[in-house]
Design a protein around this motif. Sequence first.
Motif, PDB file in Angstrom:
ATOM      1  N   LYS A   2      31.427 -31.493 127.260  1.00 52.46           N
ATOM      2  CA  LYS A   2      30.025 -31.662 127.606  1.00 52.46           C
ATOM      3  C   LYS A   2      29.206 -31.466 126.344  1.00 52.46           C
ATOM      4  O   LYS A   2      29.608 -30.722 125.438  1.00 52.46           O
ATOM      5  N   ALA A   3      28.040 -32.126 126.292  1.00 49.81           N
ATOM      6  CA  ALA A   3      27.192 -32.002 125.104  1.00 49.81           C
ATOM      7  C   ALA A   3      25.756 -31.656 125.513  1.00 49.81           C
ATOM      8  O   ALA A   3      25.319 -31.957 126.626  1.00 49.81           O
ATOM      9  N   TYR A   4      25.064 -31.007 124.575  1.00 48.87           N
ATOM     10  CA  TYR A   4      23.674 -30.619 124.770  1.00 48.87           C
ATOM     11  C   TYR A   4      22.864 -31.137 123.592  1.00 48.87           C
ATOM     12  O   TYR A   4      23.239 -30.923 122.428  1.00 48.87           O
ATOM     13  N   ARG A   5      21.746 -31.792 123.900  1.00 46.94           N
ATOM     14  CA  ARG A   5      20.846 -32.279 122.859  1.00 46.94           C
ATOM     15  C   ARG A   5      19.588 -31.427 122.869  1.00 46.94           C
ATOM     16  O   ARG A   5      18.900 -31.288 123.886  1.00 46.94           O
ATOM     17  N   SER A   6      19.296 -30.834 121.722  1.00 51.60           N
ATOM     18  CA  SER A   6      18.180 -29.903 121.610  1.00 51.60           C
ATOM     19  C   SER A   6      18.019 -29.556 120.140  1.00 51.60           C
ATOM     20  O   SER A   6      18.863 -29.911 119.308  1.00 51.60           O
ATOM     21  N   ALA A   7      16.961 -28.819 119.809  1.00 57.54           N
ATOM     22  CA  ALA A   7      16.958 -28.141 118.515  1.00 57.54           C
ATOM     23  C   ALA A   7      18.066 -27.098 118.550  1.00 57.54           C
ATOM     24  O   ALA A   7      18.311 -26.472 119.595  1.00 57.54           O
ATOM     25  N   ILE A   8      18.750 -26.910 117.420  1.00 61.23           N
ATOM     26  CA  ILE A   8      19.907 -26.006 117.390  1.00 61.23           C
ATOM     27  C   ILE A   8      19.805 -25.077 116.184  1.00 61.23           C
ATOM     28  O   ILE A   8      19.552 -25.520 115.059  1.00 61.23           O
ATOM     29  N   LEU A   9      20.022 -23.786 116.445  1.00 59.36           N
ATOM     30  CA  LEU A   9      20.052 -22.754 115.405  1.00 59.36           C
ATOM     31  C   LEU A   9      21.465 -22.200 115.297  1.00 59.36           C
ATOM     32  O   LEU A   9      22.079 -21.850 116.296  1.00 59.36           O
ATOM     33  N   ARG A  10      21.985 -22.132 114.062  1.00 56.90           N
ATOM     34  CA  ARG A  10      23.281 -21.508 113.814  1.00 56.90           C
ATOM     35  C   ARG A  10      23.241 -20.929 112.404  1.00 56.90           C
ATOM     36  O   ARG A  10      22.194 -20.962 111.747  1.00 56.90           O
ATOM     37  N   PHE A  11      24.387 -20.385 111.933  1.00 56.69           N
ATOM     38  CA  PHE A  11      24.394 -19.704 110.644  1.00 56.69           C
ATOM     39  C   PHE A  11      25.539 -20.183 109.766  1.00 56.69           C
ATOM     40  O   PHE A  11      26.668 -20.365 110.229  1.00 56.69           O
ATOM     41  N   LEU A  25      25.142 -30.366 120.363  1.00 61.76           N
ATOM     42  CA  LEU A  25      26.169 -29.340 120.479  1.00 61.76           C
ATOM     43  C   LEU A  25      27.208 -29.848 121.476  1.00 61.76           C
ATOM     44  O   LEU A  25      26.894 -30.098 122.640  1.00 61.76           O
ATOM     45  N   VAL A  26      28.446 -30.016 121.017  1.00 58.39           N
ATOM     46  CA  VAL A  26      29.521 -30.540 121.867  1.00 58.39           C
ATOM     47  C   VAL A  26      30.482 -29.402 122.194  1.00 58.39           C
ATOM     48  O   VAL A  26      31.005 -28.733 121.292  1.00 58.39           O
ATOM     49  N   ILE A  27      30.698 -29.181 123.484  1.00 57.41           N
ATOM     50  CA  ILE A  27      31.537 -28.087 123.984  1.00 57.41           C
ATOM     51  C   ILE A  27      32.771 -28.676 124.649  1.00 57.41           C
ATOM     52  O   ILE A  27      32.691 -29.666 125.377  1.00 57.41           O
ATOM     53  N   ALA A  45      23.611 -38.505 113.895  1.00 57.05           N
ATOM     54  CA  ALA A  45      24.866 -38.640 113.152  1.00 57.05           C
ATOM     55  C   ALA A  45      26.084 -38.398 114.031  1.00 57.05           C
ATOM     56  O   ALA A  45      27.137 -39.042 113.859  1.00 57.05           O
ATOM     57  N   LEU A  46      25.977 -37.464 115.001  1.00 56.26           N
ATOM     58  CA  LEU A  46      27.144 -37.065 115.789  1.00 56.26           C
ATOM     59  C   LEU A  46      27.350 -37.876 117.060  1.00 56.26           C
ATOM     60  O   LEU A  46      28.495 -38.105 117.470  1.00 56.26           O
ATOM     61  N   ALA A  47      26.259 -38.275 117.700  1.00 53.26           N
ATOM     62  CA  ALA A  47      26.371 -38.887 119.033  1.00 53.26           C
ATOM     63  C   ALA A  47      27.339 -40.067 119.089  1.00 53.26           C
ATOM     64  O   ALA A  47      28.115 -40.176 120.062  1.00 53.26           O
ATOM     65  N   PRO A  48      27.380 -40.952 118.085  1.00 56.58           N
ATOM     66  CA  PRO A  48      28.319 -42.088 118.177  1.00 56.58           C
ATOM     67  C   PRO A  48      29.784 -41.670 118.212  1.00 56.58           C
ATOM     68  O   PRO A  48      30.639 -42.456 118.636  1.00 56.58           O
ATOM     69  N   VAL A  55      25.635 -35.837 128.228  1.00 59.05           N
ATOM     70  CA  VAL A  55      24.702 -35.110 127.366  1.00 59.05           C
ATOM     71  C   VAL A  55      23.544 -34.589 128.211  1.00 59.05           C
ATOM     72  O   VAL A  55      22.858 -35.352 128.891  1.00 59.05           O
ATOM     73  N   GLU A  56      23.359 -33.272 128.159  1.00 56.63           N
ATOM     74  CA  GLU A  56      22.187 -32.662 128.799  1.00 56.63           C
ATOM     75  C   GLU A  56      21.090 -32.560 127.756  1.00 56.63           C
ATOM     76  O   GLU A  56      21.254 -31.881 126.739  1.00 56.63           O
TER      77      GLU A  56
END
Length: 424
Positions: A2-11, A25-27, A45-48, A55-56
């Motif tokens: 499953k994937a989520y489309r949103s602003a994403i914060l990581r480190f 974000l793909v889970i 870049a990732l969706a294709p 995608v939620e």
Amino acid sequence: MKAYRSAILRFADDQSAVYEKDGLLVIGPDASGRQVVRAVGDYAALAPNFPGVAVEHLPGRIIAPGFIDLHIHFPQTDVIGSPAAGLLPWLENYTFPHESRFADEAHAVELATFFLDELLRHGVTTALAFATSHPSSVNALMAEAQKRGMRLIAGKVLQDRHSPDGVRDETEQSLVDTETLIRQWHGNGRLGYAITPRFAPSCSEAQLRGAGELAAKYPDVWVQSHVAENLDEIKWARELFPKSRSYLAIYDDFGLMRDRAIYAHCIHFDDEDRALMRSTGAAAAVSPTSNLFLGSGFFDYEAAQRAGFKYGLASDVGGGTSFSPFHTMLAAYYVGREGQTKKGVSLSPQDLWWQHTAGAARALGLDGVVGNLQPGCEADFVVLDPAATPLLARKTAQAGSLDELLFSLIVLGDDRVIEKAVIA
């Protein structure tokens, strides 16, 4: 998947924040069946690369790593906001009477449900928790966390002296119970066990020695306790253990300083203590709302950074005044400005957020497992609403940089910002 489309914060590995304004974000499951981050990055870049994956879309939201609480007392949920002159009278008048109730298994089960609900409501998806001296308190908390699939680490408190009836345990039985609980819960799903001396003054030499032997026998379990929180407590510890160089050194003398050892507070340290933290791999759970509330002192960020030992943020409920990571991060900002040496540091918003996520994971020895959204990390995350309140919406709309956005959330945020927490 499953994937989520949103602003994403990581480190990133250098602790800096990575932020995609329009991210994906793909889970999906890894080889062992765990739900993990399979891919993360810019949506276009990732969706294709993931045709056919549902995608939620979460417009206007931010997906961020679930928060990690490095030190919290599950049985002290009802102790929050109890007035006292300081740490030791607070323990005597409020904490111990509340903890004695956990001999009742039904009470432990009821509060475990409430406690974990509260953690998730505030976006905390991993916690290192104290239970009480009663094995039933550990069983209740672990069983409820397992139902939810949460990553939780907890332990039965060891306290065989200087403790009132109802919470004081018996030396040999306490160690037998600890080993039984390790075998029952440690590594059971996403659960971990922590050997948990309450604090050195509450434990006999025999109990601390036994705890150290268990720590050596089970090197992948955690150790947790308190140290150097309060000047009266330090004086008492030094009187009880005069052969040890310092309060912290007591734990080292009994084999309780190592990787996966987390010590709450670590306020009144000298440079030898800080060097001991670094050399053993132990980490500090910085508990700023508790330290401010009980008047214990200020964690010295400047000295900790100079010494190079690990640390992360913690609520320390119920001495701490809130489950909210936003409140904890803001209090840490105040504490950083003050500092023991009065030099102080101005902690950046990215650093504060890192301390409560990827930094806390590093302190636990779970770097790359939780606390981040890099590929391979377990899929624990929160969905944040940066417009959760009118003032916050107005402020975040004006943010001209990531630091301004994160700092607005830290200063003005609370549980209303957490739209949902997703576990694995």
